[in-house]
Design a protein around this motif. Structure first.
Motif, PDB file in Angstrom:
ATOM      1  N   ASN A  91       0.826  -1.215   0.000  1.00 45.44           N
ATOM      2  CA  ASN A  91       0.000   0.000   0.000  1.00 45.44           C
ATOM      3  C   ASN A  91       0.855   1.257   0.000  1.00 45.44           C
ATOM      4  OD1 ASN A  91      -2.276  -1.550   0.055  1.00 45.44           O
ATOM      5  ND2 ASN A  91      -2.558  -1.411   2.263  1.00 45.44           N
ATOM      6  N   THR A  92       1.924   1.233   0.815  1.00 50.65           N
ATOM      7  CA  THR A  92       2.801   2.403   0.885  1.00 50.65           C
ATOM      8  C   THR A  92       3.442   2.660  -0.476  1.00 50.65           C
ATOM      9  OG1 THR A  92       3.306   1.689   3.122  1.00 50.65           O
ATOM     10  CG2 THR A  92       4.636   3.463   2.238  1.00 50.65           C
ATOM     11  N   LEU A  93       3.937   1.580  -1.092  1.00 50.63           N
ATOM     12  CA  LEU A  93       4.596   1.739  -2.391  1.00 50.63           C
ATOM     13  C   LEU A  93       3.624   2.205  -3.469  1.00 50.63           C
ATOM     14  CD1 LEU A  93       7.078  -1.264  -2.566  1.00 50.63           C
ATOM     15  CD2 LEU A  93       7.612   1.170  -2.672  1.00 50.63           C
ATOM     16  N   VAL A  94       2.436   1.616  -3.482  1.00 50.20           N
ATOM     17  CA  VAL A  94       1.449   1.999  -4.503  1.00 50.20           C
ATOM     18  C   VAL A  94       1.153   3.489  -4.404  1.00 50.20           C
ATOM     19  CG1 VAL A  94      -0.985   1.800  -5.152  1.00 50.20           C
ATOM     20  CG2 VAL A  94       0.378  -0.260  -4.778  1.00 50.20           C
ATOM     21  N   ILE A  95       0.871   3.956  -3.189  1.00 48.34           N
ATOM     22  CA  ILE A  95       0.511   5.367  -3.028  1.00 48.34           C
ATOM     23  C   ILE A  95       1.674   6.279  -3.402  1.00 48.34           C
ATOM     24  CG2 ILE A  95      -0.148   7.136  -1.346  1.00 48.34           C
ATOM     25  CD1 ILE A  95      -1.772   5.002   0.076  1.00 48.34           C
ATOM     26  N   SER A  96       2.890   5.907  -2.982  1.00 47.28           N
ATOM     27  CA  SER A  96       3.997   6.833  -3.257  1.00 47.28           C
ATOM     28  C   SER A  96       4.413   6.808  -4.714  1.00 47.28           C
ATOM     29  CB  SER A  96       5.177   6.572  -2.333  1.00 47.28           C
ATOM     30  OG  SER A  96       5.503   5.225  -2.352  1.00 47.28           O
ATOM     31  N   LEU A  97       4.398   5.630  -5.351  1.00 48.74           N
ATOM     32  CA  LEU A  97       4.746   5.598  -6.778  1.00 48.74           C
ATOM     33  C   LEU A  97       3.685   6.325  -7.604  1.00 48.74           C
ATOM     34  CD1 LEU A  97       6.192   1.985  -7.146  1.00 48.74           C
ATOM     35  CD2 LEU A  97       7.425   4.158  -7.192  1.00 48.74           C
ATOM     36  N   TYR A  98       2.435   6.144  -7.198  1.00 46.33           N
ATOM     37  CA  TYR A  98       1.338   6.827  -7.879  1.00 46.33           C
ATOM     38  C   TYR A  98       1.539   8.350  -7.767  1.00 46.33           C
ATOM     39  CZ  TYR A  98      -3.593   7.122  -9.463  1.00 46.33           C
ATOM     40  OH  TYR A  98      -4.751   7.353 -10.157  1.00 46.33           O
ATOM     41  N   SER A  99       1.905   8.840  -6.577  1.00 42.67           N
ATOM     42  CA  SER A  99       2.118  10.297  -6.466  1.00 42.67           C
ATOM     43  C   SER A  99       3.315  10.737  -7.286  1.00 42.67           C
ATOM     44  CB  SER A  99       2.322  10.769  -5.033  1.00 42.67           C
ATOM     45  OG  SER A  99       1.956   9.853  -4.101  1.00 42.67           O
ATOM     46  N   MET A 100       4.281   9.842  -7.405  1.00 39.94           N
ATOM     47  CA  MET A 100       5.474  10.178  -8.183  1.00 39.94           C
ATOM     48  C   MET A 100       5.105  10.447  -9.649  1.00 39.94           C
ATOM     49  SD  MET A 100       8.576  10.155  -6.948  1.00 39.94           S
ATOM     50  CE  MET A 100       9.032   8.721  -6.016  1.00 39.94           C
ATOM     51  N   VAL A 101       4.119   9.687 -10.151  1.00 39.46           N
ATOM     52  CA  VAL A 101       3.695   9.859 -11.537  1.00 39.46           C
ATOM     53  C   VAL A 101       3.159  11.277 -11.768  1.00 39.46           C
ATOM     54  CG1 VAL A 101       2.070   9.033 -13.283  1.00 39.46           C
ATOM     55  CG2 VAL A 101       3.195   7.415 -11.776  1.00 39.46           C
ATOM     56  N   THR A 102       2.605  11.878 -10.724  1.00 39.38           N
ATOM     57  CA  THR A 102       2.016  13.213 -10.886  1.00 39.38           C
ATOM     58  C   THR A 102       3.062  14.320 -10.741  1.00 39.38           C
ATOM     59  OG1 THR A 102       1.486  13.463  -8.546  1.00 39.38           O
ATOM     60  CG2 THR A 102      -0.166  12.397  -9.910  1.00 39.38           C
TER      61      THR A 102
END
Lengths: 307, 305
Positions: free
Chosen positions: A82-93
């Protein structure tokens, strides 16, 4: 030998002459020692069976017991994922504020531009609590703005705040909404430092606006962007506790339990101090390693680095 | 060749002008759409706070308040805890910002001086804490050991050193305060402390304003420290009380059923809008006063160093 003594003597003279500077540093140094470095010593409890009665020094060693406990628990893969998904997703933005800055830079410096900038910063000043409160109000399927919009078109509204599958999207895009204007300030400042003669030269050579963006603006932003990106990656597992914790509910918990919220629940709500500290330390170390790796890569590839 | 050159250029620039025009138009269209997306949700909260809650819930509020009422705001006045929270937040923000400015700006100035012995070590001493920290529990135990748990001080003192602010201010001092000034002051027999307060600070209004804004916004909106370090409701800042109203809906629990319950529920749902306005407007109003300083290159220094 003698030159060494000489320079030591000079150094001391320098220190004495500048005693006032050490007075200025004193409060910050003391506060940092007490509230940042002293807790670092407390990290030892991750390797101990901490009991408040015997204190940090007196508690018996537990070795890596609590790390193993965490790695073997089913929460390990769930929270890490969950931590990785959220942070990688924010990285895309990450490029969105850059695009906004490029766009603002295209506007003539007039009242509309000033208005636009002021409005785009405004949501940044909303507190996390109010922001999540706003989302709960607006996204409510029965009474909220989103619900009413769907009803207007006769469709069934989704429950954005109560959906495990949509949690990361809701988190990331609400963050973009709130901070994109603010995050673009730094890039707008970098663009305002571009030498106007570069644009004039480009115009003479027949460059279009698009060419100027592509060959002047974007290269000018790269150093700033890389530095900020490194800092972002360094905080990869440090997803903000506040917003995730406030957004959590029983329905979205499968994808909203992240390392920092788990650390809080294990540590302060169920008082397993050692176990919680072990998870926290794992998080910190991974972040630290990532930061060093990314900084090293960036040094090689783009000659930009933090140190 | 050379005779053709101007012609080619003219052609190019004519073609470019038309594509530039399309781009200009596009930029403004996107900008207006963007503005609507940013403003409308906020505007909606404002008009909803003046509207009859059933009109809001049934989707009858879109552009103007429906069933104008001030009941949501009147209801706020009945809740003492909101006003205690408001008072606490103002105190934390004012005291915390004052402490934060003194601590960070003075440290940043000392670190900006190249003749400071141990400058590199001291910078590392601070920067290290940006990337490594004790974590939640060890910090919590430290606060408790110092008897700061559940006190006023814990909200304004322990976490007032913000390394990022120090770096930004240090860069500002390095690039905006000329070194010759100190040489001259020294010759006149001026010490470091007098020089800092009488010469450096008056020249540094921009960075002080920017940091004051950052720190004040941080304190006004902070919720985490209060959640962890406070137990006494009389010390609660506004954000913690807002959380109870907006997110955990504690105001609605224990209401029961019947007509009285219906009214209470109605007021509770109205109060959610009015409390957002009352809690957010003051801090948003500060920004325009500080905005001009943001254009003075303060931010860019942050990443250059």
């Amino acid at each position: 030998m003698s030159s060494g003594q000489f320079s030591t003597g000079r150094t001391w003279a320098q220190v004495r002459r500048n005693w006032g500077l050490y007075v200025l540093l004193f409060p910050a140094v003391i506060l940092t020692l007490l509230f940042a470095y002293k807790p670092m010593y407390g990290v030892l409890i991750a390797f101990k069976d901490y009991s408040p009665a015997s204190g940090i020094g007196g508690s018996p060693w537990a070795g890596l017991k609590y790390f193993e406990k965490f790695f073997n628990s089913y929460q390990f893969s769930a929270t890490l994922k969950n931590t990785l998904v959220i942070s990688l997703y924010s990285m895309v933005t990450f490029p969105i504020p850059i695009m906004l800055a490029l766009m603002v830079n295209q506007m003539r410096p007039n009242r509309f531009r000033r208005f636009f900038q002021t409005v785009s910063y405004m949501p940044h000043f909303i507190s996390t609590v109010v922001m999540v409160g706003l989302m709960l109000i607006l996204f409510s399927p029965s009474t909220g703005l989103v619900g009413n919009l769907y009803n207007l078109f006769g469709a069934d509204p989704p429950d954005l705040m109560g959906s495990s599958a949509l949690f990361s999207s809701v988190y990331v895009w609400s963050d973009v909404w709130q901070h994109v204007g603010w995050d673009s300030i730094i890039f707008i400042a970098a663009l305002s430092a571009v030498d106007p003669s570069l644009y004039e030269a480009a115009t003479v050579d027949g460059a279009s606006r698009w060419h100027k963006i592509r060959y002047i603006d974007i290269p000018m932003l790269m150093p700033t962007a890389v530095t900020l990106l490194i800092l972002r990656v360094g905080g990869l597992l440090g997803v903000g506790f506040e917003k995730v914790y406030l957004m959590q509910n029983d329905l979205n918990l499968p994808s909203s339990e992240i390392l920092s919220t788990y650390v809080y629940k294990i540590g302060l709500l169920s008082s397993q101090y050692s176990f919680s500290s072990a998870i926290n330390l794992f998080n910190t170390i991974i972040n630290f390693i990532l930061l060093i790796i990314v900084n090293q890569i960036s040094k090689k590839v783009s000659e930009n680095s933090l140190w | 060749m050379s005779e053709l050159e101007p012609v080619i250029q003219q052609r190019r620039s004519i073609r470019n002008r038309s594509s530039d025009w399309v781009m200009e138009f596009g930029v403004y269209i996107v900008a207006v759409l963007f503005l609507v997306m940013l403003i409308y949700p906020l505007y909606f909260i404002v008009i909803a706070s003046f509207s009859d809650p059933s009109a809001v819930a049934n989707g009858r509020v879109w552009f103007f308040p429906s069933g104008f009422t001030l009941d949501g705001y009147k209801e706020l006045l009945k809740h003492d805890n909101i006003w205690i929270g408001y008072r606490n937040t103002i105190l934390y923000t004012v005291v915390g910002t004052a402490i934060g400015l003194v601590v960070n700006v003075s440290a940043a100035y000392a670190l900006s001086r190249r003749d400071l012995v141990g400058r590199k070590f001291l910078s590392l001493f601070f920067i290290f804490t940006m990337f490594f920290n004790g974590g939640l529990i060890p910090t919590f135990l430290t606060i408790r050991d110092f008897h700061l748990y559940d006190t006023f001080l814990v909200m304004v003192l322990p976490f007032s050193v913000v390394v990022f602010n120090i770096i930004v201010a240090r860069t500002f001092f390095q690039s905006s305060i000329p070194g010759d000034l100190w040489e001259a002051a020294q010759i006149d027999g001026c010490g470091n402390l007098r020089y800092f307060t009488l010469v450096v600070l008056p020249l540094s209004k921009a960075i002080i304003a920017v940091l004051a804004l950052w720190i004040a916004v941080g304190y006004w909106n902070s919720f985490f420290n209060a959640l962890i370090y406070l137990k006494n409701p009389n010390l609660y800042p506004l954000q913690l009380i807002l959380r109870n109203i907006l997110i955990t809906n504690q105001m609605q629990s224990g209401i029961g059923t019947g007509e009285a319950a219906q009214i209470a529920l109605r007021l509770a749902s109205m109060m959610r809008y009015s409390v957002i306005i009352v809690a957010t407007v003051p801090i948003m109003c500060i920004y325009p006063f500080v905005q001009k300083y943001f254009n003075q290159g303060v931010m860019i220094g942050a990443v250059k160093e």
